[in-house]
Design an enzyme around this catalytic site. Structure first.
Site, PDB file in Angstrom:
ATOM      1  N   GLU A 104       0.788  -1.233   0.000  1.00  0.00           N
ATOM      2  CA  GLU A 104       0.000   0.000   0.000  1.00  0.00           C
ATOM      3  C   GLU A 104       0.817   1.277   0.000  1.00  0.00           C
ATOM      4  O   GLU A 104       0.320   2.329   0.421  1.00  0.00           O
ATOM      5  CB  GLU A 104      -0.912   0.016   1.232  1.00  0.00           C
ATOM      6  CG  GLU A 104      -0.182   0.106   2.572  1.00  0.00           C
ATOM      7  CD  GLU A 104       0.077  -1.240   3.231  1.00  0.00           C
ATOM      8  OE1 GLU A 104       0.278  -1.284   4.454  1.00  0.00           O
ATOM      9  OE2 GLU A 104       0.054  -2.247   2.513  1.00  0.00           O
ATOM     10  N   GLU A 116      -5.787  -2.418  -0.838  1.00  0.00           N
ATOM     11  CA  GLU A 116      -4.661  -1.483  -0.850  1.00  0.00           C
ATOM     12  C   GLU A 116      -5.127  -0.029  -0.817  1.00  0.00           C
ATOM     13  O   GLU A 116      -4.472   0.820  -0.195  1.00  0.00           O
ATOM     14  CB  GLU A 116      -3.779  -1.727  -2.080  1.00  0.00           C
ATOM     15  CG  GLU A 116      -3.213  -3.141  -2.182  1.00  0.00           C
ATOM     16  CD  GLU A 116      -2.576  -3.632  -0.891  1.00  0.00           C
ATOM     17  OE1 GLU A 116      -1.917  -2.832  -0.191  1.00  0.00           O
ATOM     18  OE2 GLU A 116      -2.746  -4.828  -0.565  1.00  0.00           O
TER      19      GLU A 116
END
Length: 935
Positions: free
Chosen positions: A311, A345
């Site tokens: 992420e 994410e």
């Protein structure tokens, strides 16, 4: 001004580098280092130096596979000291100095740099005291090699359709690998801003968290991309990539630029991801009621990537199978997976990035939330994918781990990088998500969402603990917050649903601590006494039987605050009760015949119906199964077979319960019942129980005949129908159903004759490949296609088919090729091992391969990685004999120092013991039950 000054510093230090000898660790060999000892003994960095801004310059060489760089870190000193201690791993420190706020050197000599490799730290000594309350600049020049693995600043390669190999450099820093790319304060609480500059050649582009502000040509063919300064963030979220990829770009409704990057020949596979990313960004901005704080969001498919995705703020990185969708070869399951991963994410851009846990013991605040937000976001943006059906399996996976004694609490101590890495597991992700699901239903959607928004607003760009979340979700407000009416909502609003459970004031933190600070899962045993429902809670264990002397010891000290829900045959209204004691009772009335506890499985607990309770449930399913929701039916099936494993219910009762499945039309309970039968089949198949294997296989085919015959060999239908088709036909062919095998073989031959141009229905492609791989010609053809295919989704299905071969030599060759890492990428090494292990002919082959190549596997994949964890658990879970247990124990003893660092080794032993006990207790019952079905 700062950039110009950095150039002056670089020239100044270059002359010093040439005049100062450097040892093998990159530390200058000057008399100044003699007599100095490393000033810090703890794993965590001292708190008296706080970084505020990094100015980072990197110049990677993709030919020599190395990089050089410099970093200027603005620091605040909170206690006077001569030392700056920070992280660095596998970097050669060329020079270091400290400057005052006017950029004047505190010393006219190069500063001593000491290394503490065991803690991955360096200490820089300043002859002049750094004074408390003052600001300084730490300047370091360094050099490193691009990592061969998947962490830090590492190399990745891909091959074009013409056979040309191309190299890129990418980063993966979570949890503790930013220190492999540049010296830094590599702990999540040390948030800072980052100004990044990257040098590259003209044939490449560079990407980082922020957009490029300016590109300068330094000299012929060498460019420097200067990125805008980042927002305040943790080091593990920093990212930079140098590649030759293409992109597709659009903007969200709020003007955020979203781009998907992939290698040029895979660029056509980016369309779906772009659509999903834009929808998700719009959804999250609305749901969290907080604008995305960056001007862009890049998503990039990295050819070599160990996990599913990462992420990094503004530059999320993905394994190709987690981002790319090929219109011709990707199946519906691939699309669901890509949608869920992107949802995960992008949720992190708020949960984890904007607000970050203080330390890794609370990583579930990142991962549990992002996992749960997958379901909330996809359900809102792509309702046709019916992801609510997958949430049950997510919780079932958590049950499987949490019911073993070797489980751990959601919040667990973690100090070393090895311990921290292991926190990224089923407990943090799946259990975290399921506990949040329970909490959301306990508080109501509205209160849950408003509490989340309050949490994110209050702690933006800061770090948090568990308690901060509970405070935000309850009506706990500081006086200042209350007066300003910020983040707070009324106690009445916060607890209106909680009062449905309990009339007393609820201490949310006390309740949730029972779920996050102790390990395990509760078992609620239900019985009737007249008009009362009697309840008893205890710890649910599948690795120790109630008759075991150890049982009572393992039950001590466990108590949960359980938000119970139930329905009855007299009312479909969901009734609620908060159970906070070991035993409890609820008045339900004498007219009630049956009670279903844990409605729609919103609670994280197992339910056992004592006395004739299970017979009543089986009768309801057989006579009127739609009186219960599909989630309740699935929950009953799962609980029954889990109770068999735990020794609370005989196997024949659980098997009788699923007798109603001939009437079932919903995919989820059908697949749950079928899944248990398949599990038993594969278990006895591996044990070479020939007669029992044949009987069980014939029973499955006979019992599910109608379901099998209903399936079409197409890609038509809803997501649920397509999921059922894929799994049912796959099992039918594995059981050698003549109709299925013949159809699959004919389809495969037609596909071969078309020279791979015939478009196979994606729902059945894997099964067709698996049947085709049974002979040498088909296997060789598939292996050839694996080598040339540009679709990672297709390659995954082909690899699964190749590992279904019954030829040990073919299986060995796949294992060896995956270890070599050329034809089969190293990122897929653990998957290939697990696929081979799943094959009855390959279970011991795979395990022996792990034993023989253990050191090489650890070197390639890292000891604490999920890949090694999956290999340990996934290979050993195939075994169910005392001989295999002894063999596994012997191997773990031979790697004792490493095994003691890994939680996976004890989980593997627990799993094996569980399998052994199941077989010892249930195989004879299974034989007898199958014989009864024939009569």
């Amino acid at each position: 001004m700062a950039l110009a000054w950095l150039s002056v510093l670089s020239l100044f230090f270059m002359s010093l580098v040439l005049s100062q000898p450097v040892d093998e660790n990159g530390v200058q060999s000057t008399p100044a280092t003699s007599g100095l000892s490393f000033p810090w003994s703890r794993l965590r960095l001292p708190r008296y130096i706080v970084p505020h801004h990094y100015r980072l310059l990197l110049h990677p060489n993709l030919t020599e596979l190395s990089f050089k760089g410099s970093v200027q870190i603005q620091i605040d000193v909170q206690n006077s000291t001569n030392w700056v201690v920070l992280h660095s791993k596998d970097l050669k420190i060329l020079q270091a100095t400290v400057l005052d706020p006017n950029f004047s050197h505190l010393s006219d000599k190069t500063l001593p740099v000491l290394h503490n490799p065991s803690h991955e730290q360096i200490g820089i000594f300043s002859p002049r005291v750094l004074t408390s309350g003052h600001k300084y600049f730490l300047y370091i020049e360094f050099w490193g090699e691009l990592s061969e693995g998947f962490s830090g600043f590492y190399k990745s390669t891909y091959r074009t359709s013409t056979g040309e190999s191309r190299t890129l450099a990418s980063t993966h820093f979570e949890p503790t690998s930013a220190r492999m790319a540049f010296p830094c304060f590599d702990e999540p609480s040390f948030k800072a801003n980052f100004s990044v500059r990257i040098r590259r050649t003209s044939e490449h582009i560079s990407l980082s968290n922020m957009p490029v502000a300016k590109t300068v040509e330094l000299h012929r063919g060498l460019f420097e991309d200067r990125f805008h300064p980042s927002v305040k963030m943790s080091t593990y979220l920093v990212a930079f990539i140098i590649c030759d990829f293409k992109s597709v770009t659009t903007t969200t409704s709020s003007g955020v630029q979203v781009s998907i990057y992939a290698s040029a020949e895979k660029w056509p596979q980016t369309t779906y991801a772009l659509e999903v990313a834009v929808k998700m960004m719009d959804f999250y901005e609305k749901y969290f009621d907080i604008p995305y704080p960056l001007p862009k969001q890049d998503l990039i498919a990295i050819p070599d990537f160990q996990s599913g995705a990462m992420e990094n703020w503004g530059l999320t990185t993905y394994r190709e199978t987690s981002l790319l969708v090929d219109p011709l070869t990707s199946c519906i399951a691939d699309k669901v997976w890509v949608t869920m991963v992107i949802g995960h994410e992008l949720a992190h851009q708020w949960f984890g990035n904007l607000v970050t846990m203080e330390w890794w013991n609370d990583i579930w605040l990142n991962e549990g939330f992002a996992k749960y937000m997958e379901f909330i976001s996809v359900e809102a943006t792509y309702p046709e994918l019916r992801v609510d059906e997958y949430l049950l399996d997510t919780c079932f996976a958590a049950f499987g781990y949490d019911s073993m004694n070797s489980s751990r609490p959601i919040c667990s101590p973690a100090e070393t990088p090895t311990q921290i890495e292991q926190m990224f597991d089923t407990i943090s992700y799946e259990k975290g998500a399921c506990v949040l699901h329970m909490l959301r239903h306990f508080l109501t959607d509205e209160v849950f969402q408003s509490g989340i928004v309050r949490y994110l607003r209050k702690f933006s760009y800061r770090n948090t603990h568990n308690q901060d979340l509970w405070d935000s979700l309850s009506n706990t407000c500081s006086e200042e917050d209350f007066l300003r009416n910020e983040y707070c909502y009324s106690g009445r609003e916060a607890f209106r649903n909680a009062y449905l459970f309990s009339g007393d004031h609820l201490d949310l933190a006390a309740m949730m601590n029972t779920w996050t600070l102790q390990k395990g899962i509760p078992l609620v045993t239900v019985s009737r006494k007249g008009p009362y429902l009697l309840l008893r809670q205890e710890r649910f264990l599948t690795t120790v039987m109630p008759t075991d002397p150890l049982w009572s010891t393992l039950q001590q000290g466990f108590l949960w605050h359980i938000p119970l829900t139930f329905t009855t045959d007299t009312s479909s209204t969901i009734r609620r009760h908060l159970m906070t004691a070991p035993t409890d009772s609820i008045y339900i009335g004498s007219e009630v015949n049956w009670v279903k506890v844990n409605t729609d499985m919103t609670g994280y607990y197992v339910v056992h119906y004592e006395d004739d309770g299970w017979e009543k449930m089986a009768k309801v399913l057989l006579e009127n199964h739609t009186a219960l929701s599909y989630k309740d039916r699935t929950h009953l099936i799962h609980n029954a077979f889990q109770l068999v494993t735990a020794g609370h219910l005989p196997l024949n009762k659980a098997l009788d319960l699923i007798g109603y499945l001939r009437l079932e039309t919903h995919t989820v309970p059908l697949l749950k019942g079928l899944g248990y039968l398949e599990l038993f089949y594969r278990n006895v198949e591996r044990r070479k129980e020939t007669v029992l294997t044949k009987k069980l296989g014939l029973y499955i085919l006979r019992f599910f005949r109608a379901v099998i015959d209903q399936q079409t060999w197409t890609d038509l239908g809803s997501v649920s129908e397509r999921r059922l088709r894929s799994e049912v036909l796959s099992l039918a062919c594995h059981l050698n159903d003549p109709v299925c095998v013949q159809r699959a073989r004919q389809t495969f031959n037609d596909w071969l004759l078309s020279n791979y141009t015939l478009n196979l229905p994606t729902d059945v492609a894997e099964m067709v490949y698996s049947v085709g791989a049974r002979d040498d010609r088909g296997w060789a053809s598939l292996f050839h296609l694996y080598n040339i295919s540009l679709s990672e989704a297709q390659k995954n299905r082909i690899m699964f088919a190749l590992t279904c071969s019954t030829d040990p030599n073919k299986l060995k060759s796949l294992l060896e090729l995956s270890l070599e890492g050329k034809v089969i990428r190293s990122q897929d090494l653990s998957s290939v091992i697990l696929m081979v292990a799943r094959n009855p002919q390959g279970s011991h082959l795979a395990w022996n391969f792990v034993i023989k190549n253990w050191d090489a596997l650890v070197q390639k994949l890292q000891l604490a990685s999920n890949s090694i964890r999956n290999i340990i658990i996934g290979t050993t879970r195939q075994f169910s004999s005392r001989e295999d247990l002894a063999n596994v124990q012997l191997f773990f003893e031979s790697i004792k120092d490493q095994a003691n660092q890994l939680s996976a080794t004890q989980l593997a032993l627990d799993n094996l013991e569980k399998n052994i006990r199941w077989c010892e207790r249930n195989l004879e019952t299974l034989r007898a039950w199958l014989d009864e079905q024939r009569n």
